[in-house]
Design a protein around this motif. Structure first.
Motif, PDB file in Angstrom:
ATOM      1  N   ASP A  55      48.349  40.703  38.127  1.00  0.00           N
ATOM      2  CA  ASP A  55      49.319  40.038  39.102  1.00  0.00           C
ATOM      3  C   ASP A  55      48.418  38.650  39.135  1.00  0.00           C
ATOM      4  O   ASP A  55      49.100  37.774  39.722  1.00  0.00           O
ATOM      5  N   LEU A  84      43.726  48.118  44.456  1.00  0.00           N
ATOM      6  CA  LEU A  84      43.376  46.984  43.665  1.00  0.00           C
ATOM      7  C   LEU A  84      42.417  47.368  42.466  1.00  0.00           C
ATOM      8  O   LEU A  84      41.490  47.935  42.681  1.00  0.00           O
ATOM      9  N   HIS A 141      47.652  46.682  42.621  1.00  0.00           N
ATOM     10  CA  HIS A 141      47.783  45.135  42.221  1.00  0.00           C
ATOM     11  C   HIS A 141      46.343  45.087  41.160  1.00  0.00           C
ATOM     12  O   HIS A 141      45.542  45.941  41.209  1.00  0.00           O
TER      13      HIS A 141
END
Ligand SMILES: Cc1cc2nc3c(=O)[nH]c(=O)nc-3n(C[C@H](O)[C@H](O)[C@H](O)COP(=O)(O)OP(=O)(O)OC[C@H]3O[C@@H](n4cnc5c(N)ncnc54)[C@H](O)[C@@H]3O)c2cc1C
Ligand SMILES: Cc1cc2nc3c(=O)[nH]c(=O)nc-3n(C[C@H](O)[C@H](O)[C@H](O)COP(=O)(O)OP(=O)(O)OC[C@H]3O[C@@H](n4cnc5c(N)ncnc54)[C@H](O)[C@@H]3O)c2cc1C
Lengths: 323, 257
Positions: free
Chosen positions: A301, A263, A284
């Protein structure tokens, strides 16, 4: 013409090969029967285990360079080796400060071109073709050398996964560094290492980065706090590095680090192409930016159109309340 | 001290870039401007040259382009050498270094400054290739540069922080953005720049053979250009005071919390 031999420059840091060197060894062993690593700075015997495990059969060791910048010396030693008839088909160089120096010097010494900013390699009819992400990663250019080998490829971090082949240690061969005179006159007087806590930026599972949208240096503390709560590392856009808010070692992007975390959270970062190339590979991406038109949203996202000074403190409070 | 600053002139980075459909090189037809990356070099050069020295700009650019050079001259550089020649189309980084080296040899400076990488091509090797061709030492990635007693002292960026590097002159130094704050050209500077000398040279003037440069000299080619895999845009949430809750949910989905 087949690809038989590839050399990989294995720069070391804190007594271990830099991660990109292991990525390049992994790729090299998939493409060539003979893979040799090149090290300098001393301690080659200690590196031979790891280098062998990732695919090097031989380590060419240049030894301790006595505080000299490696560029001219490593290039001269390798050029001499190539001229003596020990010719690899390709030389893979990690995109590091010293790597770029060595590649440039070696290119001029051997009078062969370089391909830099490589993010992928494929084999076509016994030739290596390199892939380059241009225009902020929206286009992939494929290039090849048309002249004599070796081809020098300067390859970006995290272009390939590093996978152990489980091999034994590589055998170490010492190469002598020739006398090169004035070109090697630059020497390191002192090293300054910036303190760091938590995981390394380019190895962390979560990276939280801040940009100019934070408004002032002291607000970077929000980014650090969020990174800490998520057991991640704190990164930055170049804008705030240039402004002196955070040290350069935090910079993500074309001239900074390439990160590929699970992330990536971009806080107050516009998403300039030079920033995107350093973080687009994240699994992500969450972006917080008050401008709905900010280019960072095209890769996010989850895009939060909002003020970092409102969203981040609440997010931090909520995370603290859970822990 | 006499300083040469490499000054690349590039298409305006704000305009969308384009590749030539046939040879896949960057299209450079319109007006070119001084690469921002080199504005730092120009400023550094001016500060280091001092009152008893001067800054000479060296540039390779198509179509006799001087707009970017005029900007740097307006900042205070004394003169410029421009290498422009149809034979240079398609030149790669090594070829560019050969051209710049020949031009710089004519000036015989104490110090050569370039940027670590340009904004448009960002190959990042040209200055070191240039140093090797000139037989000079180099210090790359400088974030601070001072000169004292015939030596340059550089704070050079590293993965972990920075190194203090010392190097005798003459040498090549590449600077990062942030090394100094470039000045804005004053009105007086802009007027003065109009009459500063710009020497224009061809490949033959430099004593280079045409097959060392251009597409032929490059010995590398672009095979194809294709769109990259797109990363689709995701969900957009406008913060109404509760956007952090959506982030928490997202973190939970990823099992990060
Ligand atoms: C050769 C070269 C190499 C480069 N290399 C790099 C690199 O490695 N890494 C890199 O990052 N850049 C690099 N750059 C610079 C890059 O082009 C951009 O200038 C830089 O990334 C911009 O940083 P930023 O997004 O923080 O700032 P800006 O572009 O100024 O964006 C700030 C953003 O914050 C938003 N904002 C403002 N206030 C708030 C608020 N209160 N809440 C939420 N959002 C807010 C704004 O809407 C804006 O989108 C390079 C440039 C060149 C020419
Ligand atoms: C997207 C893209 C990718 C490319 N990849 C490669 C590649 O992998 N290998 C390769 O050999 N070529 C490559 N090229 C071609 C290369 O950009 C040009 O050949 C070139 O002239 C070198 O320029 P650069 O801007 O990349 O150099 P860099 O090495 O990035 O330039 C660094 C600094 O050197 C100085 N400098 C560079 N060029 C000039 C100039 N013309 N005049 C004055 N000073 C200058 C400037 O100070 C500049 O900031 C690529 C071009 C593009 C557009």
């Amino acid at each position: 013409m087949a690809i038989d031999t590839i050399w990989v420059l294995a720069e070391q840091q804190d007594g271990a090969p830099v991660p990109t060197a292991l990525e390049l060894l992994t790729q090299a062993r998939a493409m060539a029967g003979t893979v040799k690593a090149v090290t300098w700075g001393g301690g080659a015997e200690g590196l031979a285990g790891t280098l062998g495990e990732y695919g090097a059969q031989v380590v060419y060791d240049l030894g301790d360079l006595g505080g000299k910048l490696p560029g001219p010396l490593v290039a001269a030693a390798l050029a001499e080796r190539v001229r003596s008839g020990d010719q690899p088909d390709a030389i893979f160089v990690p995109t590091t400060y010293d790597g770029r120096d060595i590649a440039g010097r070696l290119s001029a010494r051997l009078d062969v071109p370089v391909l830099t900013n490589v993010v992928g390699l494929v084999e076509e009819n016994g030739e290596l073709h390199s892939e380059h992400a241009v225009f902020g990663g929206t286009q992939i250019v494929t290039a090849r050398f048309t002249g004599a080998r070796p081809g020098i490829f300067v390859i970006r971090a995290k272009s390939f996964p590093a996978e152990s082949a489980g091999g034994g240690p590589a055998s170490v061969e010492t190469l002598t560094v020739p006398e090169v005179g004035a070109v090697s006159a630059a020497s390191v007087q002192q090293r300054h290492v910036e303190e760091r806590s938590g995981p390394k930026l380019d190895e962390a599972d979560v990276v939280v980065s801040g940009g100019r949208g934070l408004g002032a240096a002291e607000h970077y503390a929000l980014v650090e706090e969020l990174a800490r709560l998520l057991h991640g590392a704190a990164g930055a856009s170049r804008a705030i590095v240039d402004a002196g808010w955070v040290p350069y070692s935090h910079q993500v992007g074309q001239t900074g680090k390439t990160v590929k975390p699970t992330l990536y959270i971009a806080c107050g970062i516009s998403g300039a192409t030079q920033h995107l190339v350093g973080m687009k590979g994240a699994k992500h991406i969450i972006a917080i930016n008050k401008d709905p038109e900010a280019p960072i949203f095209s890769v996010a996202d989850l895009g939060i159109v909002g003020d970092v000074h409102k969203v981040l403190p609440k997010l931090i409070e909520a995370l603290k309340a859970r822990s | 001290m006499n300083v040469v600053v490499c000054a690349k002139q590039i298409p305006d980075p704000a305009a969308p870039p384009a590749l030539d459909p046939e040879r896949h090189t960057l299209v450079r037809d319109g007006k070119l401007i001084l690469d921002d990356s080199d504005a730092y070099g120009v400023e550094m050069g001016l500060q280091l040259a001092g009152d008893d020295g001067e800054v000479t700009l060296v540039s390779m650019a198509p179509n006799g382009e001087v707009s970017g050079l005029r900007t740097a001259l307006a900042m205070g550089a004394a003169k410029a050498i421009l290498v422009s020649d149809e034979a240079l189309r398609g030149t790669d980084a090594l070829g560019t270094a050969k051209v710049l080296a020949k031009a710089i040899e004519r000036v015989n400076p104490d110090l050569v400054i370039a940027a670590t990488e340009s904004t448009d091509g960002y190959t990042g090797t040209t200055p070191v290739q240039l140093a090797e061709l000139l037989g000079l030492p180099s210090v790359t990635f400088a974030k601070k540069v001072t000169v004292e007693g015939g030596k340059v002292r550089v704070e050079r960026q590293t993965e972990a922080g920075y190194d203090e590097v010392e190097c005798p002159l003459p040498c090549v130094v590449t600077v990062t953005a942030g090394v100094v704050e470039p000045r804005y050209p004053s009105f007086k500077g802009i007027m003065a720049a109009k009459s500063k000398p710009v020497e224009q040279l061809s490949v033959a003037d430099l004593g280079l053979s045409p097959d060392e440069v251009g597409f032929g000299g490059a010995r590398q080619e672009i095979v194809s250009v294709a769109p990259a895999e797109e990363r689709g845009a995701g969900e957009i949430v406008t913060d109404e005071g509760d956007a952090h809750e959506r982030i928490i949910q997202f973190l939970e989905q990823l099992k990060l919390i």
